[in-house]
Design an enzyme around this catalytic site. Structure first.
Site, PDB file in Angstrom:
ATOM      1  N   CYS A 126     -16.438   1.405   0.731  1.00 31.70           N
ATOM      2  CA  CYS A 126     -15.249   0.594   1.004  1.00 31.70           C
ATOM      3  C   CYS A 126     -14.824   0.681   2.461  1.00 31.70           C
ATOM      4  O   CYS A 126     -14.124  -0.200   2.950  1.00 31.70           O
ATOM      5  CB  CYS A 126     -14.109   1.040   0.095  1.00 31.70           C
ATOM      6  SG  CYS A 126     -13.643   2.754   0.362  1.00 31.70           S
TER       7      CYS A 126
ATOM      8  N   ARG B 127       0.884  -1.176   0.000  1.00 27.57           N
ATOM      9  CA  ARG B 127       0.000   0.000   0.000  1.00 27.57           C
ATOM     10  C   ARG B 127       0.913   1.215   0.000  1.00 27.57           C
ATOM     11  O   ARG B 127       1.690   1.417   0.945  1.00 27.57           O
ATOM     12  CB  ARG B 127      -0.890  -0.025   1.257  1.00 27.57           C
ATOM     13  CG  ARG B 127      -1.601   1.293   1.509  1.00 27.57           C
ATOM     14  CD  ARG B 127      -2.676   1.178   2.573  1.00 27.57           C
ATOM     15  NE  ARG B 127      -3.844   0.507   2.027  1.00 27.57           N
ATOM     16  CZ  ARG B 127      -5.050   0.529   2.600  1.00 27.57           C
ATOM     17  NH1 ARG B 127      -5.232   1.166   3.740  1.00 27.57           N
ATOM     18  NH2 ARG B 127      -6.066  -0.094   2.035  1.00 27.57           N
TER      19      ARG B 127
ATOM     20  N   GLN C  90      -9.967  -3.956  -3.412  1.00 28.54           N
ATOM     21  CA  GLN C  90     -11.289  -3.505  -2.955  1.00 28.54           C
ATOM     22  C   GLN C  90     -12.330  -3.808  -4.029  1.00 28.54           C
ATOM     23  O   GLN C  90     -13.422  -4.305  -3.721  1.00 28.54           O
ATOM     24  CB  GLN C  90     -11.245  -1.998  -2.665  1.00 28.54           C
ATOM     25  CG  GLN C  90     -12.569  -1.422  -2.231  1.00 28.54           C
ATOM     26  CD  GLN C  90     -12.994  -1.957  -0.865  1.00 28.54           C
ATOM     27  OE1 GLN C  90     -12.229  -1.906   0.092  1.00 28.54           O
ATOM     28  NE2 GLN C  90     -14.210  -2.476  -0.763  1.00 28.54           N
TER      29      GLN C  90
ATOM     30  N   ARG D 180     -13.344  -8.804   1.738  1.00 31.18           N
ATOM     31  CA  ARG D 180     -11.946  -8.490   1.425  1.00 31.18           C
ATOM     32  C   ARG D 180     -11.061  -9.728   1.607  1.00 31.18           C
ATOM     33  O   ARG D 180     -10.023  -9.863   0.977  1.00 31.18           O
ATOM     34  CB  ARG D 180     -11.440  -7.337   2.317  1.00 31.18           C
ATOM     35  CG  ARG D 180     -12.123  -5.987   2.065  1.00 31.18           C
ATOM     36  CD  ARG D 180     -11.810  -5.434   0.683  1.00 31.18           C
ATOM     37  NE  ARG D 180     -10.376  -5.367   0.465  1.00 31.18           N
ATOM     38  CZ  ARG D 180      -9.582  -4.386   0.880  1.00 31.18           C
ATOM     39  NH1 ARG D 180     -10.107  -3.340   1.479  1.00 31.18           N
ATOM     40  NH2 ARG D 180      -8.273  -4.406   0.654  1.00 31.18           N
TER      41      ARG D 180
ATOM     42  N   ASP E  76     -17.497   6.881  -1.243  1.00 27.12           N
ATOM     43  CA  ASP E  76     -16.240   6.759  -0.490  1.00 27.12           C
ATOM     44  C   ASP E  76     -15.965   8.123   0.133  1.00 27.12           C
ATOM     45  O   ASP E  76     -16.638   9.117  -0.180  1.00 27.12           O
ATOM     46  CB  ASP E  76     -15.104   6.321  -1.446  1.00 27.12           C
ATOM     47  CG  ASP E  76     -13.769   6.111  -0.733  1.00 27.12           C
ATOM     48  OD1 ASP E  76     -13.775   5.923   0.506  1.00 27.12           O
ATOM     49  OD2 ASP E  76     -12.714   6.131  -1.401  1.00 27.12           O
TER      50      ASP E  76
ATOM     51  N   HIS F 181      -7.402   0.932  -6.262  1.00 25.85           N
ATOM     52  CA  HIS F 181      -7.570   0.014  -5.126  1.00 25.85           C
ATOM     53  C   HIS F 181      -8.208  -1.276  -5.664  1.00 25.85           C
ATOM     54  O   HIS F 181      -9.364  -1.583  -5.377  1.00 25.85           O
ATOM     55  CB  HIS F 181      -8.447   0.686  -4.062  1.00 25.85           C
ATOM     56  CG  HIS F 181      -8.380   0.039  -2.713  1.00 25.85           C
ATOM     57  ND1 HIS F 181      -7.589  -1.060  -2.441  1.00 25.85           N
ATOM     58  CD2 HIS F 181      -9.027   0.332  -1.543  1.00 25.85           C
ATOM     59  CE1 HIS F 181      -7.745  -1.392  -1.160  1.00 25.85           C
ATOM     60  NE2 HIS F 181      -8.613  -0.571  -0.602  1.00 25.85           N
TER      61      HIS F 181
HETATM   62  N1   CP Z   1     -11.275  -0.371   2.506  1.00 34.99           N
HETATM   63  C1   CP Z   1      -9.988  -0.402   2.936  1.00 34.99           C
HETATM   64  O1   CP Z   1      -9.040  -0.577   2.164  1.00 34.99           O
HETATM   65  O2   CP Z   1      -9.846  -0.232   4.277  1.00 34.99           O
HETATM   66  P1   CP Z   1      -8.463  -0.050   5.053  1.00 34.99           P
HETATM   67  O3   CP Z   1      -7.878   1.243   4.615  1.00 34.99           O
HETATM   68  O4   CP Z   1      -8.824  -0.066   6.508  1.00 34.99           O
HETATM   69  O5   CP Z   1      -7.565  -1.185   4.697  1.00 34.99           O
HETATM   70  N1  NVA Z   2     -10.096   6.571  -1.060  1.00 30.94           N
HETATM   71  C1  NVA Z   2      -9.684   6.131   0.255  1.00 30.94           C
HETATM   72  C2  NVA Z   2      -9.883   4.665   0.404  1.00 30.94           C
HETATM   73  C3  NVA Z   2      -9.520   4.097   1.745  1.00 30.94           C
HETATM   74  C4  NVA Z   2      -9.678   2.629   1.808  1.00 30.94           C
HETATM   75  C5  NVA Z   2      -8.223   6.515   0.473  1.00 30.94           C
HETATM   76  O1  NVA Z   2      -7.412   6.369  -0.436  1.00 30.94           O
HETATM   77  O2  NVA Z   2      -7.906   6.977   1.573  1.00 30.94           O
END
Ligand code: CP
Ligand code: NVA
Length: 299
Positions: free
Chosen positions: A257, A94, A129, A285, A216, A126
């Site tokens: 999400c 990530r 997701q 997930r 989101d 993502h």
């Molecule tokens: N939806 C999602 O990716 O959640 P986290 O950021 O908690 O992993």
């Molecule tokens: N769009 C959000 C998603 C978190 C899971 C972010 O990138 O923070």
């Protein structure tokens, strides 16, 4: 061995295979192997689901924070990837900058390491997701094909992967974002070429008759300095509330999400309503990552 950086890169065949794996009894193909899980940003769902999914395939997951590895600060992304490939059968990360994932994948491909890179969220996309999202839609409606979906809010990483996945799976998506927060022209063109994806600035138009209403956060990780400006641009028109849900199809579901900001992009009432499938989506997930991991190493 295949990387998993973008939904669009795996194509409809890859997507179909991953969705099929989600309901299959997968063998422990990673018994005795390692899986590196590198996080430059916080996580609840992604970290837990990826760890448990790795264990389910027989692997030993190692959670690594950027505070320890210092991507491009302590050493280069390429060196980190090549070192981790000495211990692990897959590297999932990530990151803030999507190009870090591409550089890691290129370094491993160039050195013929045979170790895939998996995107656990970047500023661009993502994809893990989106797999969980499609699993959830399929679970609920029996199929993804032909389902009308609406995404209301920021045209961000989650929206991009959702649109790519939905289009490739034969669903339609109408995206409504405020002026200035939509996808650029090139991205719109690319998405529209993948399938039925439409763009607008009117949340009511987007949700009318749709069976999936998705939103989101208005402020993604890394955009915290813009939070006030974004709240002003999105609120209150882009909030998913009961009045907006009433414009959707009678059997519409609400998806997010997570993490959600109750009272901002969605009301607590909608999150806790009978239409909300957010906790199923979060639970999915796990099979999603298990399928993705399996596809990258053994698919
Ligand atoms: N939806 C999602 O990716 O959640 P986290 O950021 O908690 O992993
Ligand atoms: N769009 C959000 C998603 C978190 C899971 C972010 O990138 O923070």
């Amino acid at each position: 061995m295949k990387d998993f950086l973008e939904i669009s890169a795996i194509g409809s065949e890859g997507l179909e295979a991953i969705l099929d794996f989600a309901t299959a009894d997968l063998p422990p193909v990673l018994a005795g192997k390692g899986v590196a899980l590198v996080f430059e940003k916080p996580s609840l769902r992604t970290r837990s689901s990826s760890e448990m999914a790795a264990v389910a395939l027989g692997a030993h997951p190692v959670y690594i924070t950027d505070a320890e590895v210092g991507i491009d600060k302590r050493e280069s992304a390429e060196d980190i990837a090549k070192v981790l490939a000495g211990y692990h059968s897959a590297i999932a990360a990530r990151v803030f900058d999507h190009r870090v994932l591409e550089r890691m994948a290129k370094a491993l491909n160039d050195s013929r390491a045979g170790v895939p890179v998996i995107n656990l969220l970047s500023d661009r996309s993502h994809p893990c997701q989106a797999i969980a999202d499609l699993i959830t839609v399929k679970e609920h409606f029996g199929s993804v094909r032909g389902v009308e979906m609406a995404y209301v809010g920021d045209s961000n990483n989650v929206a991009l992967s959702l649109a790519e996945a939905a289009a490739l799976a034969g669903a339609s998506v109408r995206i409504a974002s405020p002026e200035g927060y939509g996808f650029d022209a090139a991205t719109r063109q690319r998405l529209a070429a993948l399938g039925e994806v439409a763009f607008g600035t009117d949340p009511v138009e987007a949700v009318k008759g749709a069976r999936v209403i998705y939103t989101d956060t208005w402020t993604s990780m890394g955009q915290e300095a813009e939070a006030a400006e974004r709240r002003a641009a999105f609120g209150p028109r882009f909030q998913v509330n009961s009045a907006l849900m009433a414009q959707a199809a009678g059997d519409a579901i609400f998806m997010h999400c997570l993490p959600a900001h109750r009272g901002e992009e969605v009301t607590g009432e909608v999150m806790d309503s009978a239409a909300s499938v957010i906790y199923r989506q979060a639970a999915n997930r796990m099979p999603a990552f298990k399928s993705v991991l399996y596809w990258t190493v053994a698919g």
